[in-house]
Design a protein around this motif. Structure first.
Motif, PDB file in Angstrom:
ATOM      1  N   VAL A  98       0.847  -1.196   0.000  1.00 13.02           N
ATOM      2  CA  VAL A  98       0.000   0.000   0.000  1.00 13.02           C
ATOM      3  C   VAL A  98       0.883   1.246   0.000  1.00 13.02           C
ATOM      4  O   VAL A  98       1.551   1.559   0.994  1.00 13.02           O
TER       5      VAL A  98
ATOM      6  N   MET B  24     -13.677  -7.924   0.855  1.00 18.86           N
ATOM      7  CA  MET B  24     -12.659  -7.132   1.535  1.00 18.86           C
ATOM      8  C   MET B  24     -13.246  -6.673   2.864  1.00 18.86           C
ATOM      9  O   MET B  24     -14.455  -6.469   2.966  1.00 18.86           O
TER      10      MET B  24
ATOM     11  N   SER C  57      -0.840  -3.743   8.318  1.00 14.50           N
ATOM     12  CA  SER C  57       0.388  -3.875   9.107  1.00 14.50           C
ATOM     13  C   SER C  57       0.121  -4.378  10.524  1.00 14.50           C
ATOM     14  O   SER C  57       0.808  -5.265  11.020  1.00 14.50           O
TER      15      SER C  57
ATOM     16  N   GLY D 218       0.978  -1.359   4.310  1.00 14.40           N
ATOM     17  CA  GLY D 218       1.602  -0.080   3.972  1.00 14.40           C
ATOM     18  C   GLY D 218       2.781   0.242   4.848  1.00 14.40           C
ATOM     19  O   GLY D 218       3.944   0.099   4.459  1.00 14.40           O
TER      20      GLY D 218
ATOM     21  N   ARG E 130       3.124   6.847   7.635  1.00 14.64           N
ATOM     22  CA  ARG E 130       2.720   7.904   6.711  1.00 14.64           C
ATOM     23  C   ARG E 130       2.700   9.248   7.420  1.00 14.64           C
ATOM     24  O   ARG E 130       2.323   9.341   8.568  1.00 14.64           O
TER      25      ARG E 130
HETATM   26  C1  LIG Z   1      -3.842   2.462   4.349  1.00 14.03           C
HETATM   27  C2  LIG Z   1      -4.577   1.206   4.188  1.00 14.03           C
HETATM   28  C3  LIG Z   1      -3.954  -0.033   4.420  1.00 14.03           C
HETATM   29  C4  LIG Z   1      -2.526  -0.187   4.912  1.00 14.03           C
HETATM   30  O1  LIG Z   1      -2.420   0.238   6.226  1.00 14.03           O
HETATM   31  P1  LIG Z   1      -1.036   0.033   7.062  1.00 14.03           P
HETATM   32  O2  LIG Z   1      -1.482   0.158   8.460  1.00 14.03           O
HETATM   33  O3  LIG Z   1      -0.141   1.137   6.642  1.00 14.03           O
HETATM   34  O4  LIG Z   1      -0.500  -1.295   6.719  1.00 14.03           O
HETATM   35  C5  LIG Z   1      -4.701  -1.181   4.207  1.00 14.03           C
HETATM   36  N1  LIG Z   1      -5.984  -1.126   3.789  1.00 14.03           N
HETATM   37  C6  LIG Z   1      -6.612   0.038   3.563  1.00 14.03           C
HETATM   38  C7  LIG Z   1      -8.014   0.019   3.102  1.00 14.03           C
HETATM   39  C8  LIG Z   1      -5.937   1.239   3.749  1.00 14.03           C
HETATM   40  O5  LIG Z   1      -6.578   2.390   3.524  1.00 14.03           O
END
Ligand SMILES: *Cc1c(COP(=O)(O)O)cnc(C)c1O
Length: 216
Positions: A23, A151, A188, A205, A212
């Protein structure tokens, strides 16, 4: 640790049937290229404009997953190239994706987003709503979409049992539809639990690209 090290470390923990989606929202194209050069091909974004911009400038064999909340009027911008749309949360949106799929002579992969969290802030369909869509006659008219699975996002909580129960409820629901065997859950913070509970696509991500920064 580099993006490459992070990727390899996560990959080692994943069973072979689980697809890792990196991500890259808010992250630079350079970081995407770093992941790409380490062999990563599936990437997730959740802002339409950022996705179209990255798609235009990055390698064309990247599979772009749209994982955010998609507004009907923006489907047209991503329909020509998107690999999969994860957050489908209404029949209206499905119809719009179908319309744009038709225009582009494509069948667009979709996942229905299920609402499982105990938070009002998350989007998604109830199990009843998803069932109504899947069993509805109208769905058969949509020749330019293909629903591959579901999802979901678990509650933002430290209670591992709750997260586990939420994922498990998706798996149980999905078992009624064996052809819809893509299960997209796990980020994560709850990756391990998600994989234990049958996820086939994890969306990671910050563990790959770092935290981020929304203040920039
Ligand atoms: C940002 C996001 C992720 C990834 O999140 P992390 O905590 O950074 O791994 C996964 N799924 C969705 C829908 C997101 O918006």
């Amino acid at each position: 640790m580099s993006v490459k090290d992070n990727l390899l470390k996560i990959k080692r923990t994943l069973p072979p049937q689980v697809t890792l989606i990196a991500v890259s929202k808010t992250k630079s194209k350079n970081l995407v290229v770093e992941a790409y050069n380490a062999g990563q091909r599936d990437f997730g974004e959740n802002y339409v404009q950022e996705l179209t911009e990255k798609h235009e400038h990055l390698p064309q064999d990247i599979k772009w997953h749209f994982i955010g909340h998609l507004q009907s009027n923006k489907v047209k911008y991503i329909a020509p190239f998107v690999y999969m749309i994860h957050g489908v949360d209404s029949f209206k949106l499905l119809k719009e994706i179908n319309k744009e799929g038709k225009k582009n002579n494509l069948v667009i992969n979709c996942l229905l987003q299920l609402f499982i969290a105990k938070e009002e802030t998350k989007f998604g369909l109830s199990f009843e709503e998803a069932e109504a869509i899947l069993q509805g006659e109208e769905l058969k008219q949509l020749q330019n979409i293909s629903i591959k699975g579901f999802m979901a996002m678990a509650s933002n909580t430290d209670d591992e049992n709750q997260i586990r129960e939420e994922f498990r409820s998706v798996k149980k629901f999905a078992a009624k539809y064996p052809a819809l065997n893509v299960l997209s859950y796990g980020m994560s913070s709850d990756l391990k639990i998600a994989v234990e509970e049958g996820s086939t696509m994890v969306r990671v991500g910050s563990s790959i690209f770092g935290e981020r920064d929304y203040t920039k």
